[in-house]
Design a protein around this motif. Structure first.
Motif, PDB file in Angstrom:
ATOM      1  N   TYR A  34       7.136  -7.945  -4.000  1.00  0.00           N
ATOM      2  CA  TYR A  34       5.780  -8.919  -3.794  1.00  0.00           C
ATOM      3  C   TYR A  34       6.408 -10.063  -3.187  1.00  0.00           C
ATOM      4  CZ  TYR A  34       2.044 -12.173  -4.799  1.00  0.00           C
ATOM      5  OH  TYR A  34       0.921 -13.128  -4.604  1.00  0.00           O
ATOM      6  N   VAL A  35       7.346 -10.669  -3.041  1.00  0.00           N
ATOM      7  CA  VAL A  35       7.892 -11.558  -2.221  1.00  0.00           C
ATOM      8  C   VAL A  35       8.154 -11.107  -0.788  1.00  0.00           C
ATOM      9  CG1 VAL A  35       9.986 -12.911  -1.772  1.00  0.00           C
ATOM     10  CG2 VAL A  35       9.447 -12.611  -4.417  1.00  0.00           C
ATOM     11  N   VAL A  47       5.616 -11.259   4.597  1.00  0.00           N
ATOM     12  CA  VAL A  47       5.026 -10.566   5.754  1.00  0.00           C
ATOM     13  C   VAL A  47       3.645 -10.925   6.017  1.00  0.00           C
ATOM     14  CG1 VAL A  47       4.145  -8.263   6.342  1.00  0.00           C
ATOM     15  CG2 VAL A  47       6.313  -8.480   5.391  1.00  0.00           C
ATOM     16  N   VAL A  48       2.932 -11.259   4.913  1.00  0.00           N
ATOM     17  CA  VAL A  48       1.677 -11.922   5.335  1.00  0.00           C
ATOM     18  C   VAL A  48       1.776 -13.299   6.050  1.00  0.00           C
ATOM     19  CG1 VAL A  48      -0.153 -12.983   3.936  1.00  0.00           C
ATOM     20  CG2 VAL A  48       0.768 -10.499   3.288  1.00  0.00           C
ATOM     21  N   LEU A  89      -7.334  -6.436   6.022  1.00  0.00           N
ATOM     22  CA  LEU A  89      -5.935  -5.863   5.517  1.00  0.00           C
ATOM     23  C   LEU A  89      -5.595  -6.076   4.156  1.00  0.00           C
ATOM     24  CD1 LEU A  89      -4.058  -3.688   6.662  1.00  0.00           C
ATOM     25  CD2 LEU A  89      -2.485  -5.460   7.710  1.00  0.00           C
ATOM     26  N   VAL A  90      -5.374  -5.311   3.167  1.00  0.00           N
ATOM     27  CA  VAL A  90      -4.742  -5.641   1.884  1.00  0.00           C
ATOM     28  C   VAL A  90      -3.369  -5.145   1.994  1.00  0.00           C
ATOM     29  CG1 VAL A  90      -5.007  -4.837  -0.504  1.00  0.00           C
ATOM     30  CG2 VAL A  90      -7.131  -5.143   0.826  1.00  0.00           C
ATOM     31  N   VAL A  91      -2.471  -6.188   1.499  1.00  0.00           N
ATOM     32  CA  VAL A  91      -1.314  -6.040   1.627  1.00  0.00           C
ATOM     33  C   VAL A  91      -1.025  -6.079   0.070  1.00  0.00           C
ATOM     34  CG1 VAL A  91       0.978  -7.039   2.297  1.00  0.00           C
ATOM     35  CG2 VAL A  91      -0.754  -7.144   3.787  1.00  0.00           C
ATOM     36  N   ALA A  92      -0.380  -5.152  -0.501  1.00  0.00           N
ATOM     37  CA  ALA A  92       0.130  -4.827  -1.966  1.00  0.00           C
ATOM     38  C   ALA A  92       1.696  -4.948  -2.381  1.00  0.00           C
ATOM     39  CB  ALA A  92      -0.657  -3.815  -2.403  1.00  0.00           C
ATOM     40  N   GLY A  93       2.160  -5.845  -2.808  1.00  0.00           N
ATOM     41  CA  GLY A  93       3.512  -5.893  -3.188  1.00  0.00           C
ATOM     42  C   GLY A  93       3.811  -5.451  -4.653  1.00  0.00           C
ATOM     43  N   LEU A  94       4.758  -4.675  -4.657  1.00  0.00           N
ATOM     44  CA  LEU A  94       5.032  -4.227  -6.288  1.00  0.00           C
ATOM     45  C   LEU A  94       5.850  -5.442  -6.845  1.00  0.00           C
ATOM     46  CD1 LEU A  94       4.899  -1.426  -4.549  1.00  0.00           C
ATOM     47  CD2 LEU A  94       6.340  -0.486  -6.207  1.00  0.00           C
ATOM     48  N   THR A  95       5.987  -5.518  -7.985  1.00  0.00           N
ATOM     49  CA  THR A  95       6.447  -6.382  -8.846  1.00  0.00           C
ATOM     50  C   THR A  95       7.951  -6.797  -8.419  1.00  0.00           C
ATOM     51  OG1 THR A  95       5.106  -5.704 -10.727  1.00  0.00           O
ATOM     52  CG2 THR A  95       7.215  -7.167 -11.283  1.00  0.00           C
ATOM     53  N   GLY A  96       8.360  -8.060  -8.304  1.00  0.00           N
ATOM     54  CA  GLY A  96       9.706  -8.712  -7.965  1.00  0.00           C
ATOM     55  C   GLY A  96       9.768  -8.984  -6.583  1.00  0.00           C
ATOM     56  N   MET A  97      10.701  -8.360  -5.906  1.00  0.00           N
ATOM     57  CA  MET A  97      11.077  -8.727  -4.442  1.00  0.00           C
ATOM     58  C   MET A  97      10.174  -8.078  -3.750  1.00  0.00           C
ATOM     59  SD  MET A  97      13.528 -10.735  -3.983  1.00  0.00           S
ATOM     60  CE  MET A  97      13.181 -11.839  -5.676  1.00  0.00           C
ATOM     61  N   ASP A 125       7.370  -2.834  -0.900  1.00  0.00           N
ATOM     62  CA  ASP A 125       8.337  -2.593  -1.849  1.00  0.00           C
ATOM     63  C   ASP A 125       9.749  -3.111  -0.999  1.00  0.00           C
ATOM     64  OD1 ASP A 125       9.800  -2.935  -4.578  1.00  0.00           O
ATOM     65  OD2 ASP A 125       9.630  -0.709  -4.790  1.00  0.00           O
ATOM     66  N   ASP A 126      10.626  -3.639  -1.749  1.00  0.00           N
ATOM     67  CA  ASP A 126      12.152  -4.102  -1.157  1.00  0.00           C
ATOM     68  C   ASP A 126      12.820  -3.015  -0.683  1.00  0.00           C
ATOM     69  OD1 ASP A 126      12.517  -3.667  -3.822  1.00  0.00           O
ATOM     70  OD2 ASP A 126      14.030  -5.438  -4.005  1.00  0.00           O
TER      71      ASP A 126
END
Length: 170
Positions: free
Chosen positions: A48-49, A54-55, A38-46, A100-101
């Motif tokens: 990604y945090v 979650v990961v 499973l690829v989890v891709a967070g957007l820049t900033g919060m 994304d947050d």
């Protein structure tokens, strides 16, 4: 909800955010139980945090291999600057969760999808901590921590750093 001296209203406290992350992680596990990766891709900033958090929770409960990547884009002008992934991972045929947050209009998440559309992923899901429901783009979250009806003039501030994570409305 609690209002601070700065005119901000606390929408979620640290404990509530942790509960929502845990619930979302279990939902992801249930819906993706057959996946090996499973690829989890967070957007820049919060975003990604939040993806990192979650990961961390998924690693406690799920047997599949998790790949965490960051989506770098200019959130104020996503249509002008190139959208980049922090690392090259095999995406063709992959199950991907974009994180994304806050989901405001859907514009940022729409642009964040571009590298994944070019790779022909198996499936793409969207996870947001707060959904404001101001859809201008056809983006709907598959995983939502909190639904919040707001006006466009109100702002949501998400702080997921340290031990005192909060979400404020102002």
């Amino acid at each position: 909800m609690e209002t601070t001296q700065q005119g901000k209203t606390m929408v979620l406290n640290h404990r509530q955010i942790e509960q929502k992350i845990t619930r979302i992680a279990f939902e992801i596990f249930e819906r993706n139980a057959e996946e090996e990766v499973l690829v989890v891709a967070g957007l820049t900033g919060m975003g990604y945090v939040l993806a990192q958090r979650v990961v961390e929770k998924l690693r406690e409960i799920a047997p599949f291999h998790l790949q965490l990547i960051k989506i770098d884009l200019d959130k104020s002008q996503p249509n002008i600057h190139e959208v980049r992934l922090s690392e090259q991972v095999p995406l063709t045929g992959a199950a991907v969760i974009l994180v994304d947050d806050v989901l405001n209009t859907g514009k940022t998440l729409t642009y964040a999808m571009v590298p994944f559309l070019e790779a022909e992923v198996k499936q793409m899901e969207v996870l947001v901590l707060v959904n404001r429901s101001h859809k201008l783009y056809p983006v709907a979250p598959d995983y939502t921590g909190f639904e919040l009806a707001t006006t466009l003039s109100e702002h949501i501030t998400v702080d997921l750093n340290a031990e005192a994570s909060t979400v404020h409305l102002h």
